[in-house]
Design a protein around this motif. Structure first.
Motif, PDB file in Angstrom:
ATOM      1  N   GLN A   1      14.612  -4.645  16.147  1.00 22.08           N
ATOM      2  CA  GLN A   1      13.167  -4.440  16.179  1.00 22.08           C
ATOM      3  C   GLN A   1      12.681  -4.044  14.789  1.00 22.08           C
ATOM      4  OE1 GLN A   1      11.866  -1.425  18.907  1.00 22.08           O
ATOM      5  NE2 GLN A   1       9.714  -1.643  18.381  1.00 22.08           N
ATOM      6  N   VAL A   2      11.694  -4.769  14.301  1.00 17.80           N
ATOM      7  CA  VAL A   2      11.138  -4.494  12.984  1.00 17.80           C
ATOM      8  C   VAL A   2      10.155  -3.334  13.081  1.00 17.80           C
ATOM      9  CG1 VAL A   2       9.805  -5.432  11.073  1.00 17.80           C
ATOM     10  CG2 VAL A   2      11.406  -6.905  12.310  1.00 17.80           C
ATOM     11  N   GLN A   3      10.257  -2.422  12.142  1.00 14.79           N
ATOM     12  CA  GLN A   3       9.355  -1.278  12.141  1.00 14.79           C
ATOM     13  C   GLN A   3       9.023  -0.887  10.705  1.00 14.79           C
ATOM     14  OE1 GLN A   3      10.923   2.299  13.956  1.00 14.79           O
ATOM     15  NE2 GLN A   3       8.882   3.066  14.441  1.00 14.79           N
ATOM     16  N   PHE A   4       7.753  -0.573  10.485  1.00 13.75           N
ATOM     17  CA  PHE A   4       7.284  -0.106   9.190  1.00 13.75           C
ATOM     18  C   PHE A   4       6.596   1.236   9.384  1.00 13.75           C
ATOM     19  CE2 PHE A   4       8.288  -4.033   7.214  1.00 13.75           C
ATOM     20  CZ  PHE A   4       7.995  -5.026   8.126  1.00 13.75           C
ATOM     21  N   VAL A   5       6.977   2.209   8.561  1.00 18.59           N
ATOM     22  CA  VAL A   5       6.389   3.540   8.653  1.00 18.59           C
ATOM     23  C   VAL A   5       5.782   3.889   7.302  1.00 18.59           C
ATOM     24  CG1 VAL A   5       6.782   5.965   9.133  1.00 18.59           C
ATOM     25  CG2 VAL A   5       8.060   4.220  10.399  1.00 18.59           C
ATOM     26  N   GLU A   6       4.451   3.940   7.295  1.00 19.96           N
ATOM     27  CA  GLU A   6       3.718   4.231   6.062  1.00 19.96           C
ATOM     28  C   GLU A   6       3.408   5.719   5.974  1.00 19.96           C
ATOM     29  OE1 GLU A   6       2.397   0.148   7.652  1.00 19.96           O
ATOM     30  OE2 GLU A   6       2.562   2.173   8.477  1.00 19.96           O
ATOM     31  N   SER A   7       3.356   6.223   4.749  1.00 18.63           N
ATOM     32  CA  SER A   7       3.014   7.628   4.525  1.00 18.63           C
ATOM     33  C   SER A   7       2.427   7.789   3.131  1.00 18.63           C
ATOM     34  CB  SER A   7       4.248   8.514   4.695  1.00 18.63           C
ATOM     35  OG  SER A   7       5.221   8.190   3.719  1.00 18.63           O
ATOM     36  N   GLY A   8       1.901   8.972   2.861  1.00 18.03           N
ATOM     37  CA  GLY A   8       1.417   9.283   1.525  1.00 18.03           C
ATOM     38  C   GLY A   8      -0.095   9.248   1.364  1.00 18.03           C
ATOM     39  N   GLY A   9      -0.793   8.841   2.404  1.00 18.00           N
ATOM     40  CA  GLY A   9      -2.243   8.818   2.325  1.00 18.00           C
ATOM     41  C   GLY A   9      -2.819  10.223   2.330  1.00 18.00           C
ATOM     42  N   GLY A  10      -4.121  10.299   2.164  1.00 11.91           N
ATOM     43  CA  GLY A  10      -4.785  11.584   2.172  1.00 11.91           C
ATOM     44  C   GLY A  10      -6.196  11.444   1.653  1.00 11.91           C
ATOM     45  N   GLU A  11      -6.786  12.569   1.338  1.00 10.54           N
ATOM     46  CA  GLU A  11      -8.148  12.575   0.817  1.00 10.54           C
ATOM     47  C   GLU A  11      -8.128  13.064  -0.625  1.00 10.54           C
ATOM     48  OE1 GLU A  11     -11.019  14.413   3.332  1.00 10.54           O
ATOM     49  OE2 GLU A  11     -12.623  14.284   1.844  1.00 10.54           O
ATOM     50  N   VAL A  12      -8.733  12.284  -1.502  1.00 11.04           N
ATOM     51  CA  VAL A  12      -8.801  12.633  -2.909  1.00 11.04           C
ATOM     52  C   VAL A  12     -10.207  12.372  -3.418  1.00 11.04           C
ATOM     53  CG1 VAL A  12      -6.368  12.160  -3.366  1.00 11.04           C
ATOM     54  CG2 VAL A  12      -8.060  10.341  -3.664  1.00 11.04           C
ATOM     55  N   GLU A  13     -10.525  12.960  -4.539  1.00  7.56           N
ATOM     56  CA  GLU A  13     -11.799  12.698  -5.194  1.00  7.56           C
ATOM     57  C   GLU A  13     -11.689  11.426  -6.041  1.00  7.56           C
ATOM     58  OE1 GLU A  13     -13.509  17.259  -5.638  1.00  7.56           O
ATOM     59  OE2 GLU A  13     -12.931  16.123  -7.433  1.00  7.56           O
ATOM     60  N   ALA A  14     -12.832  10.840  -6.294  1.00  7.95           N
ATOM     61  CA  ALA A  14     -12.850   9.652  -7.142  1.00  7.95           C
ATOM     62  C   ALA A  14     -12.171   9.945  -8.478  1.00  7.95           C
ATOM     63  CB  ALA A  14     -14.294   9.210  -7.374  1.00  7.95           C
ATOM     64  N   GLY A  15     -11.376   8.993  -8.924  1.00  6.83           N
ATOM     65  CA  GLY A  15     -10.607   9.173 -10.139  1.00  6.83           C
ATOM     66  C   GLY A  15      -9.210   9.705  -9.917  1.00  6.83           C
ATOM     67  N   GLY A  16      -8.941  10.131  -8.700  1.00  3.28           N
ATOM     68  CA  GLY A  16      -7.640  10.686  -8.382  1.00  3.28           C
ATOM     69  C   GLY A  16      -6.589   9.626  -8.107  1.00  3.28           C
ATOM     70  N   SER A  17      -5.400  10.094  -7.748  1.00  5.92           N
ATOM     71  CA  SER A  17      -4.259   9.208  -7.532  1.00  5.92           C
ATOM     72  C   SER A  17      -3.546   9.561  -6.233  1.00  5.92           C
ATOM     73  CB  SER A  17      -3.260   9.328  -8.689  1.00  5.92           C
ATOM     74  OG  SER A  17      -3.839   8.947  -9.913  1.00  5.92           O
ATOM     75  N   LEU A  18      -2.918   8.561  -5.664  1.00  4.07           N
ATOM     76  CA  LEU A  18      -2.047   8.736  -4.509  1.00  4.07           C
ATOM     77  C   LEU A  18      -0.883   7.766  -4.638  1.00  4.07           C
ATOM     78  CD1 LEU A  18      -4.547   8.942  -1.496  1.00  4.07           C
ATOM     79  CD2 LEU A  18      -3.076  10.784  -2.307  1.00  4.07           C
ATOM     80  N   ARG A  19       0.232   8.136  -4.031  1.00  4.73           N
ATOM     81  CA  ARG A  19       1.378   7.235  -3.985  1.00  4.73           C
ATOM     82  C   ARG A  19       1.766   7.026  -2.528  1.00  4.73           C
ATOM     83  NH1 ARG A  19       7.736   7.939  -5.398  1.00  4.73           N
ATOM     84  NH2 ARG A  19       8.145   5.844  -6.221  1.00  4.73           N
ATOM     85  N   LEU A  20       1.649   5.810  -2.084  1.00  3.36           N
ATOM     86  CA  LEU A  20       2.006   5.470  -0.719  1.00  3.36           C
ATOM     87  C   LEU A  20       3.457   5.010  -0.650  1.00  3.36           C
ATOM     88  CD1 LEU A  20      -1.152   3.438   0.393  1.00  3.36           C
ATOM     89  CD2 LEU A  20      -0.809   5.924   0.309  1.00  3.36           C
ATOM     90  N   SER A  21       4.086   5.289   0.477  1.00  4.61           N
ATOM     91  CA  SER A  21       5.447   4.835   0.728  1.00  4.61           C
ATOM     92  C   SER A  21       5.499   4.128   2.062  1.00  4.61           C
ATOM     93  CB  SER A  21       6.419   6.019   0.754  1.00  4.61           C
ATOM     94  OG  SER A  21       6.441   6.708  -0.466  1.00  4.61           O
ATOM     95  N   CYS A  22       6.415   3.208   2.180  1.00  4.80           N
ATOM     96  CA  CYS A  22       6.617   2.480   3.439  1.00  4.80           C
ATOM     97  C   CYS A  22       8.110   2.261   3.616  1.00  4.80           C
ATOM     98  CB  CYS A  22       5.880   1.157   3.404  1.00  4.80           C
ATOM     99  SG  CYS A  22       6.310   0.040   4.759  1.00  4.80           S
ATOM    100  N   VAL A  23       8.642   2.808   4.683  1.00  6.70           N
ATOM    101  CA  VAL A  23      10.050   2.612   4.998  1.00  6.70           C
ATOM    102  C   VAL A  23      10.159   1.533   6.066  1.00  6.70           C
ATOM    103  CG1 VAL A  23      12.154   3.680   5.848  1.00  6.70           C
ATOM    104  CG2 VAL A  23      10.584   4.991   4.417  1.00  6.70           C
ATOM    105  N   ALA A  24      10.981   0.537   5.789  1.00  7.98           N
ATOM    106  CA  ALA A  24      11.154  -0.577   6.717  1.00  7.98           C
ATOM    107  C   ALA A  24      12.502  -0.468   7.409  1.00  7.98           C
ATOM    108  CB  ALA A  24      11.067  -1.893   5.959  1.00  7.98           C
ATOM    109  N   SER A  25      12.532  -0.814   8.680  1.00  4.89           N
ATOM    110  CA  SER A  25      13.786  -0.858   9.412  1.00  4.89           C
ATOM    111  C   SER A  25      13.794  -2.112  10.275  1.00  4.89           C
ATOM    112  CB  SER A  25      13.972   0.387  10.275  1.00  4.89           C
ATOM    113  OG  SER A  25      12.918   0.511  11.203  1.00  4.89           O
ATOM    114  N   GLY A  26      14.967  -2.639  10.503  1.00  8.50           N
ATOM    115  CA  GLY A  26      15.090  -3.805  11.360  1.00  8.50           C
ATOM    116  C   GLY A  26      14.646  -5.098  10.726  1.00  8.50           C
TER     117      GLY A  26
END
Length: 114
Positions: A1-26
């Motif tokens: 079974q294919v599964q993707f789990v995303e994380s790293g989102g959130g709330e930031v002010e304009a000009g800010g940064s975020l790093r998203l991650s996605c772990v895949a299985s299957g």
């Protein structure tokens, strides 16, 4: 079974940064082109960036120079570094195999305030 789990989102002010991650299985992660997508409220999901299994990347025009996609095949993990965020980047972000339209994960919410 294919599964993707995303994380790293959130709330930031304009000009800010975020790093998203996605772990895949299957999935054959190391053998697949992978991509990040996003979905605005009431809109269809759209492609943001993709990376071939060999590491070649492509981006939509609106994120070029601000977002960087990368992958770690040993960890079955896809990343999206997002810099200089604007309120127009507010969306739910998903990862998946490039051009695959099934087995979507729950996504991760990114909210950018002005």
């Amino acid at each position: 079974q294919v599964q993707f789990v995303e994380s790293g989102g959130g709330e930031v002010e304009a000009g800010g940064s975020l790093r998203l991650s996605c772990v895949a299985s299957g999935s054959a992660f190391g053998m697949s082109a992978m991509a990040w997508y996003r979905q605005f409220p009431g809109k269809q999901r759209e492609l943001v960036a993709m990376m071939t299994r060999r590491g070649l990347a492509n981006y939509i025009d609106s994120v070029k120079g601000r977002f960087t996609i990368s992958r770690d095949n040993a960890k079955n993990t896809l990343y999206l570094q997002m810099n200089s965020l604007t309120p127009e980047d507010t969306a739910v972000y998903y990862c998946n195999e490039f051009l695959r339209d099934s087995d979507w994960g729950q996504g991760t919410q990114v909210t950018v305030s002005s």
